[in-house]
Design a protein around this motif. Sequence first.
Motif, PDB file in Angstrom:
ATOM      1  N   VAL A 131       0.836  -1.206   0.000  1.00  0.00           N
ATOM      2  CA  VAL A 131       0.000   0.000   0.000  1.00  0.00           C
ATOM      3  C   VAL A 131       0.865   1.247   0.000  1.00  0.00           C
ATOM      4  O   VAL A 131       1.771   1.396   0.829  1.00  0.00           O
ATOM      5  N   ALA A 132       0.579   2.146  -0.941  1.00  0.00           N
ATOM      6  CA  ALA A 132       1.196   3.476  -0.984  1.00  0.00           C
ATOM      7  C   ALA A 132       0.141   4.495  -0.600  1.00  0.00           C
ATOM      8  O   ALA A 132      -1.037   4.341  -0.941  1.00  0.00           O
ATOM      9  N   ALA A 133       0.546   5.547   0.118  1.00  0.00           N
ATOM     10  CA  ALA A 133      -0.429   6.525   0.601  1.00  0.00           C
ATOM     11  C   ALA A 133       0.156   7.927   0.584  1.00  0.00           C
ATOM     12  O   ALA A 133       1.372   8.124   0.632  1.00  0.00           O
ATOM     13  N   THR A 134      -0.752   8.902   0.539  1.00  0.00           N
ATOM     14  CA  THR A 134      -0.377  10.304   0.671  1.00  0.00           C
ATOM     15  C   THR A 134      -1.598  11.080   1.125  1.00  0.00           C
ATOM     16  O   THR A 134      -2.717  10.563   1.130  1.00  0.00           O
ATOM     17  N   THR A 135      -1.395  12.316   1.519  1.00  0.00           N
ATOM     18  CA  THR A 135      -2.479  13.125   2.061  1.00  0.00           C
ATOM     19  C   THR A 135      -3.508  13.480   0.998  1.00  0.00           C
ATOM     20  O   THR A 135      -3.193  13.641  -0.184  1.00  0.00           O
ATOM     21  N   ALA A 136      -4.757  13.626   1.432  1.00  0.00           N
ATOM     22  CA  ALA A 136      -5.860  13.961   0.528  1.00  0.00           C
ATOM     23  C   ALA A 136      -5.951  15.475   0.376  1.00  0.00           C
ATOM     24  O   ALA A 136      -6.729  16.155   1.057  1.00  0.00           O
ATOM     25  N   ASN A 137      -5.120  16.001  -0.501  1.00  0.00           N
ATOM     26  CA  ASN A 137      -5.126  17.432  -0.814  1.00  0.00           C
ATOM     27  C   ASN A 137      -4.333  17.668  -2.092  1.00  0.00           C
ATOM     28  O   ASN A 137      -3.560  16.809  -2.527  1.00  0.00           O
ATOM     29  N   ILE A 138      -4.511  18.838  -2.678  1.00  0.00           N
ATOM     30  CA  ILE A 138      -3.717  19.224  -3.840  1.00  0.00           C
ATOM     31  C   ILE A 138      -2.338  19.640  -3.352  1.00  0.00           C
ATOM     32  O   ILE A 138      -2.208  20.378  -2.374  1.00  0.00           O
ATOM     33  N   SER A 139      -1.287  19.187  -4.014  1.00  0.00           N
ATOM     34  CA  SER A 139       0.078  19.463  -3.567  1.00  0.00           C
ATOM     35  C   SER A 139       0.445  20.930  -3.767  1.00  0.00           C
ATOM     36  O   SER A 139      -0.110  21.623  -4.622  1.00  0.00           O
ATOM     37  N   GLY A 140       1.392  21.377  -2.976  1.00  0.00           N
ATOM     38  CA  GLY A 140       1.929  22.719  -3.144  1.00  0.00           C
ATOM     39  C   GLY A 140       1.167  23.747  -2.342  1.00  0.00           C
ATOM     40  O   GLY A 140       0.152  23.471  -1.704  1.00  0.00           O
ATOM     41  N   ASP A 141       1.649  24.953  -2.383  1.00  0.00           N
ATOM     42  CA  ASP A 141       1.050  26.056  -1.644  1.00  0.00           C
ATOM     43  C   ASP A 141      -0.132  26.594  -2.435  1.00  0.00           C
ATOM     44  O   ASP A 141       0.036  27.176  -3.499  1.00  0.00           O
ATOM     45  N   ALA A 142      -1.328  26.402  -1.904  1.00  0.00           N
ATOM     46  CA  ALA A 142      -2.531  26.864  -2.595  1.00  0.00           C
ATOM     47  C   ALA A 142      -2.951  28.255  -2.129  1.00  0.00           C
ATOM     48  O   ALA A 142      -4.053  28.700  -2.421  1.00  0.00           O
ATOM     49  N   GLY A 143      -2.089  28.938  -1.393  1.00  0.00           N
ATOM     50  CA  GLY A 143      -2.412  30.289  -0.954  1.00  0.00           C
ATOM     51  C   GLY A 143      -2.750  30.355   0.522  1.00  0.00           C
ATOM     52  O   GLY A 143      -2.821  29.338   1.220  1.00  0.00           O
ATOM     53  N   PRO A 144      -2.993  31.563   1.019  1.00  0.00           N
ATOM     54  CA  PRO A 144      -3.197  31.759   2.468  1.00  0.00           C
ATOM     55  C   PRO A 144      -4.454  31.095   3.011  1.00  0.00           C
ATOM     56  O   PRO A 144      -4.554  30.875   4.211  1.00  0.00           O
ATOM     57  N   ASN A 145      -5.404  30.781   2.147  1.00  0.00           N
ATOM     58  CA  ASN A 145      -6.637  30.152   2.615  1.00  0.00           C
ATOM     59  C   ASN A 145      -6.593  28.627   2.562  1.00  0.00           C
ATOM     60  O   ASN A 145      -7.588  27.961   2.863  1.00  0.00           O
ATOM     61  N   ASP A 146      -5.453  28.082   2.167  1.00  0.00           N
ATOM     62  CA  ASP A 146      -5.320  26.620   2.101  1.00  0.00           C
ATOM     63  C   ASP A 146      -5.268  26.054   3.519  1.00  0.00           C
ATOM     64  O   ASP A 146      -4.408  26.422   4.311  1.00  0.00           O
ATOM     65  N   ARG A 147      -6.193  25.139   3.825  1.00  0.00           N
ATOM     66  CA  ARG A 147      -6.246  24.559   5.173  1.00  0.00           C
ATOM     67  C   ARG A 147      -5.436  23.280   5.275  1.00  0.00           C
ATOM     68  O   ARG A 147      -5.380  22.672   6.346  1.00  0.00           O
ATOM     69  N   GLY A 148      -4.828  22.846   4.186  1.00  0.00           N
ATOM     70  CA  GLY A 148      -4.045  21.626   4.224  1.00  0.00           C
ATOM     71  C   GLY A 148      -4.896  20.410   3.915  1.00  0.00           C
ATOM     72  O   GLY A 148      -6.033  20.514   3.446  1.00  0.00           O
ATOM     73  N   PRO A 149      -4.378  19.216   4.177  1.00  0.00           N
ATOM     74  CA  PRO A 149      -5.102  17.977   3.855  1.00  0.00           C
ATOM     75  C   PRO A 149      -6.437  17.864   4.582  1.00  0.00           C
ATOM     76  O   PRO A 149      -6.660  18.469   5.628  1.00  0.00           O
ATOM     77  N   ALA A 150      -7.314  17.052   3.993  1.00  0.00           N
ATOM     78  CA  ALA A 150      -8.666  16.875   4.514  1.00  0.00           C
ATOM     79  C   ALA A 150      -8.669  16.232   5.896  1.00  0.00           C
ATOM     80  O   ALA A 150      -7.978  15.227   6.111  1.00  0.00           O
ATOM     81  N   VAL A 151      -9.461  16.784   6.813  1.00  0.00           N
ATOM     82  CA  VAL A 151      -9.639  16.189   8.136  1.00  0.00           C
ATOM     83  C   VAL A 151     -11.090  15.787   8.383  1.00  0.00           C
ATOM     84  O   VAL A 151     -11.408  15.240   9.449  1.00  0.00           O
ATOM     85  N   THR A 152     -11.983  16.035   7.417  1.00  0.00           N
ATOM     86  CA  THR A 152     -13.387  15.637   7.516  1.00  0.00           C
ATOM     87  C   THR A 152     -13.826  15.038   6.183  1.00  0.00           C
ATOM     88  O   THR A 152     -13.174  15.238   5.152  1.00  0.00           O
ATOM     89  N   LEU A 153     -14.957  14.342   6.198  1.00  0.00           N
ATOM     90  CA  LEU A 153     -15.487  13.784   4.957  1.00  0.00           C
ATOM     91  C   LEU A 153     -15.872  14.882   3.971  1.00  0.00           C
ATOM     92  O   LEU A 153     -15.687  14.726   2.758  1.00  0.00           O
ATOM     93  N   ASP A 154     -16.418  16.000   4.460  1.00  0.00           N
ATOM     94  CA  ASP A 154     -16.756  17.105   3.559  1.00  0.00           C
ATOM     95  C   ASP A 154     -15.512  17.607   2.834  1.00  0.00           C
ATOM     96  O   ASP A 154     -15.558  17.906   1.625  1.00  0.00           O
ATOM     97  N   GLU A 155     -14.396  17.701   3.550  1.00  0.00           N
ATOM     98  CA  GLU A 155     -13.150  18.150   2.930  1.00  0.00           C
ATOM     99  C   GLU A 155     -12.615  17.106   1.952  1.00  0.00           C
ATOM    100  O   GLU A 155     -12.017  17.446   0.927  1.00  0.00           O
TER     101      GLU A 155
END
Length: 216
Positions: A131-155
């Motif tokens: 199994v390979a894994a990585t965080t559920a988010n778009i890579s790189g700096d998405a700007g000041p409003n980027d909250r980082g990887p998903a922590v909820t199902l909605d995210e």
Amino acid sequence: MRTIHPGELDTAARAIEAGELVIVPTNRWYMICANASNADASGSIFAGKRRPSGKSLVYVVPSLAICEQHFQLGAEARKLAEQFWPGDLALLLPWRDPDDAARHAAVGSPALTTMAPGVLGELAARAKVPVAATTANISGDAGPNDRGPAVTLDEVHAFLAVSGLAVSVIVDGGVCPAANHMTIVDCFTPEAKLVRTGLVHQRAVTAALGREVRPS
């Protein structure tokens, strides 16, 4: 796409084996997973996340014994694994067999390797493929409003809408509380080097190795 309970992990394992993508919760955040030896499945994660090809996925080993079958563990790597696995620590480890490295290009060489607690670790133990894994988010700096990887199902669903990734199974783990990275230690050479600090503190790594360890 099917959302399941953590008690239904066999469904997620079979999806991974079939070359499909699965999203699972961890203490830190939700992770997107694929068969580490399936170039198409792993490659789709890189494409969907806009992740640079040189930024490896993490190889989730189900046990230290299996890790030793595939990777070379020096004395310091072994100390860290025995102290902190399963846990929020990843080690960069050299492959024993160059052919294995070629078959698992998505996790790099040296391979970014961890033994995870909870649902992610259980998925690795149940799947008949690596199994390979990585965080559920778009890579790189998405700007000041980027909250980082998903922590909820909605995210998670917001990430999937942006990435366009086709996921077969999502394991519902509620809210992931830590919202922080794994610590990464480079164990390619005999003297381990701290690459990134995270939930396993630098002081803890220093204490485990019995010498001062600073970020490289």
